[in-house]
Scaffold this motif. Sequence first.
Motif, mmCIF file in Angstrom:
data_model
loop_
_atom_site.group_PDB
_atom_site.id
_atom_site.type_symbol
_atom_site.label_atom_id
_atom_site.label_comp_id
_atom_site.label_asym_id
_atom_site.label_seq_id
_atom_site.Cartn_x
_atom_site.Cartn_y
_atom_site.Cartn_z
ATOM 1 N N LYS A 116 0.875 -1.177 0.000
ATOM 2 C CA LYS A 116 0.000 0.000 0.000
ATOM 3 C C LYS A 116 0.916 1.232 0.000
ATOM 4 O O LYS A 116 1.563 1.486 -0.985
ATOM 5 N N TYR A 117 1.007 1.942 1.155
ATOM 6 C CA TYR A 117 1.804 3.174 1.099
ATOM 7 C C TYR A 117 3.314 2.955 1.161
ATOM 8 O O TYR A 117 4.071 3.917 1.236
ATOM 9 N N GLY A 118 3.753 1.642 1.134
ATOM 10 C CA GLY A 118 5.179 1.391 0.941
ATOM 11 C C GLY A 118 5.506 1.513 -0.549
ATOM 12 O O GLY A 118 6.664 1.540 -0.940
ATOM 13 N N PHE A 119 4.443 1.526 -1.396
ATOM 14 C CA PHE A 119 4.548 1.690 -2.850
ATOM 15 C C PHE A 119 5.265 0.537 -3.536
ATOM 16 O O PHE A 119 5.755 0.668 -4.655
ATOM 17 N N ALA A 120 5.367 -0.615 -2.859
ATOM 18 C CA ALA A 120 5.934 -1.814 -3.487
ATOM 19 C C ALA A 120 4.901 -2.392 -4.448
ATOM 20 O O ALA A 120 3.713 -2.077 -4.342
ATOM 21 N N PRO A 121 5.343 -3.243 -5.393
ATOM 22 C CA PRO A 121 4.362 -3.860 -6.293
ATOM 23 C C PRO A 121 3.392 -4.750 -5.508
ATOM 24 O O PRO A 121 3.749 -5.271 -4.446
ATOM 25 N N LYS A 122 2.164 -4.918 -6.038
ATOM 26 C CA LYS A 122 1.136 -5.712 -5.354
ATOM 27 C C LYS A 122 1.622 -7.145 -5.136
ATOM 28 O O LYS A 122 2.230 -7.753 -6.012
ATOM 29 N N GLY A 123 1.321 -7.650 -3.932
ATOM 30 C CA GLY A 123 1.767 -8.995 -3.570
ATOM 31 C C GLY A 123 2.822 -8.939 -2.488
ATOM 32 O O GLY A 123 3.555 -9.904 -2.281
ATOM 33 N N ASN A 124 2.921 -7.796 -1.796
ATOM 34 C CA ASN A 124 3.920 -7.612 -0.742
ATOM 35 C C ASN A 124 3.286 -7.111 0.550
ATOM 36 O O ASN A 124 2.480 -6.180 0.536
ATOM 37 N N CYS A 163 9.903 -4.981 -4.069
ATOM 38 C CA CYS A 163 9.631 -4.308 -2.793
ATOM 39 C C CYS A 163 10.896 -3.629 -2.277
ATOM 40 O O CYS A 163 10.872 -2.447 -1.912
ATOM 41 N N TRP A 164 11.980 -4.395 -2.268
ATOM 42 C CA TRP A 164 13.248 -3.851 -1.763
ATOM 43 C C TRP A 164 13.644 -2.600 -2.552
ATOM 44 O O TRP A 164 14.012 -1.568 -1.989
ATOM 45 N N ALA A 165 13.531 -2.712 -3.893
ATOM 46 C CA ALA A 165 13.898 -1.579 -4.750
ATOM 47 C C ALA A 165 13.037 -0.351 -4.432
ATOM 48 O O ALA A 165 13.534 0.782 -4.380
ATOM 49 N N SER A 166 11.744 -0.583 -4.188
ATOM 50 C CA SER A 166 10.843 0.550 -3.904
ATOM 51 C C SER A 166 11.212 1.226 -2.586
ATOM 52 O O SER A 166 11.268 2.458 -2.504
ATOM 53 N N LEU A 167 11.462 0.416 -1.547
ATOM 54 C CA LEU A 167 11.799 0.988 -0.237
ATOM 55 C C LEU A 167 13.097 1.798 -0.316
ATOM 56 O O LEU A 167 13.191 2.899 0.245
ATOM 57 N N MET A 168 14.090 1.250 -1.026
ATOM 58 C CA MET A 168 15.375 1.934 -1.114
ATOM 59 C C MET A 168 15.256 3.210 -1.942
ATOM 60 O O MET A 168 15.868 4.225 -1.645
ATOM 61 N N LYS A 169 14.452 3.137 -3.013
ATOM 62 C CA LYS A 169 14.280 4.300 -3.881
ATOM 63 C C LYS A 169 13.550 5.427 -3.144
ATOM 64 O O LYS A 169 13.898 6.593 -3.271
ATOM 65 N N MET A 170 12.540 5.065 -2.370
ATOM 66 C CA MET A 170 11.762 6.085 -1.652
ATOM 67 C C MET A 170 12.581 6.695 -0.512
ATOM 68 O O MET A 170 12.694 7.916 -0.412
ATOM 69 N N GLY A 171 13.105 5.858 0.359
ATOM 70 C CA GLY A 171 13.864 6.349 1.503
ATOM 71 C C GLY A 171 12.996 7.121 2.483
ATOM 72 O O GLY A 171 11.817 7.398 2.202
#
Length: 567
Positions: free
Chosen positions: A358-366, A409-417
Amino acid sequence: MPGSRRLAVGLPQLRNRFYSRSIIRRTPSPALWLDVLRNLLLVHFLLRYTRKTFIHLRGYGLLGSLQKVYREVYRRLYGLFLCLPFVQSKVQAQVQKSIVELQEKLVPSGPGVTQYTALPASGWTTEQVRAELDKLEQMKHTQWEKGRVSGAVYHGGDELLTLQSEAFRRFGVSNPIHPDVFPGVRKMEAEVVAMTLGLFNAPESGAGVSTSGGTESIIMAVLAARQKAYAERTVREPEMILPDTAHTAFRKAAEYFKIKVHKVHCPAPSYKVHIPTVSRLINSNTILLVGSAPNFPHGIVDDIPALSRLALKSKTPLHVDCCLGSFIIPFLAKAGFDAPDFDFRVPGVTSISVDTHKYGFAPKGNSVVLYRSAELRRYQYYVCADWPGGVYASPSMAGSRPGALIAGCWASLMKMGEDGYLSTCLQIVGTTKKIEERVRTSDALRRSLSVIGKPMVSVVAFRANTAQKDTFYKVDIYDIADAMTARGWHLNALQDPPAIHVAVTIPIVSAVDEMLKDIEDVVDACRGNPTENKGDAAALYGVAGSLPDKSIVKELASGFLDTLYET
Ligand SMILES: *Cc1c(COP(=O)(O)O)cnc(C)c1O
């Protein structure tokens, strides 16, 4: 044996036999032992049912218990009425008609639409597949790209999508069930969990698991609580106490795992779970208390510190559902908004579900489920030591899992920070406040609508203003939902009480002025004249939903699920 004597008063034959034989013969006969056993069993059952009745009365009160019985009887009688042949045929015809209408809406047909229901005899060229994917992507749909959908698509920005697809491509074949083959995926998964634990202020002992989504996270937390209660307290008839606004995933878990559910009302004006009722319902079979931060229907954060005090006092685990709050609620304080206490800093909280999708902005399924301790996490593991296929161990429901999603998911979290999430928190909560403010204060809206409770995060729900006595300003809230749908929006219809909500997402941030303008127009058009031709929301919640027996709604919903697999 004074106990058995008292019991035997109503059973003279038994008493005579007991005394005569035991006095005369001295050595007890098998028949006597059988009698004693029977008495003991009787005492056991009497005690058991007295206790159950007492616990029920304490939980629901005399009036509440009578109301429950009345509602149940009414519901059953209504169910019987629906089974009468002539009623049954009418209802079935109506249900079938609605399902056919649904199919016409959801399943494309007619010339120009090819249905592929068998494999192509020889495989397509890449170009052919691409061309068809283009068509599928462009099928007529509610324009999420333009921010016209509540919830559903939480980010959808181009740069993030491109990065996620790249992560997918690199880890497309990977499967975390083989950590030796895909060490990078194992590392990323552990890091996603560690980052989320940190964000929710878990203690050193904290531990977690990543899952396929909020529902699985919740199902796992419920399972862990049930297994813990069974292992440590031999609880065989587990019960769970839920705010009635808690996500359905808890009810799903209860159905899967045979757990009795107590649903607690969340009364106005705060719409938070009623703490004294939760307190009264706790008993030795309670395996889990639940609070939401925030809940899906109204975006309200339950009183987590109060639930925590009850949890600590009764030594019961407490799960906080932050699936929706996910990566926004931890940033509220830093962003300067009012922030509730909701995470592991509240001492009674033992597990938290967090949707990275959701608001972690990772792809659906996480999603991630977090525990205060690794011991608690163990209770959700599945291990099989004697399978001919080898010793098998999996942390959650699935066996094979998509490493690609973890990479995404990992890529999204790192990209957002941290700064990225802080900035989206400001935008999303800011937009939520804007909608709330407008509904509360604008002349066009405040007389006809009222905001539910005090939304603190990303969801704002509103209902028809019940204090409004002037019929000129009265509206049917479902007519508003349907009229918004007709204008190309998709807002969420709610029930008990009738209401609608907006879950603000990044695409909505840019569309909010247009949305508010349309809500104002629609409210103006719906005032004082309930729509004649009811739309979908009004039909489902207004008519079918008002019946005491929900079998028709269940029938319709199952028909909807069937439709999803129609070609
Ligand atoms: C979305 C949501 C869930 C469940 O999440 P899924 O990812 O849809 O399974 C649980 N709780 C709340 C409050 C939610 O909004």
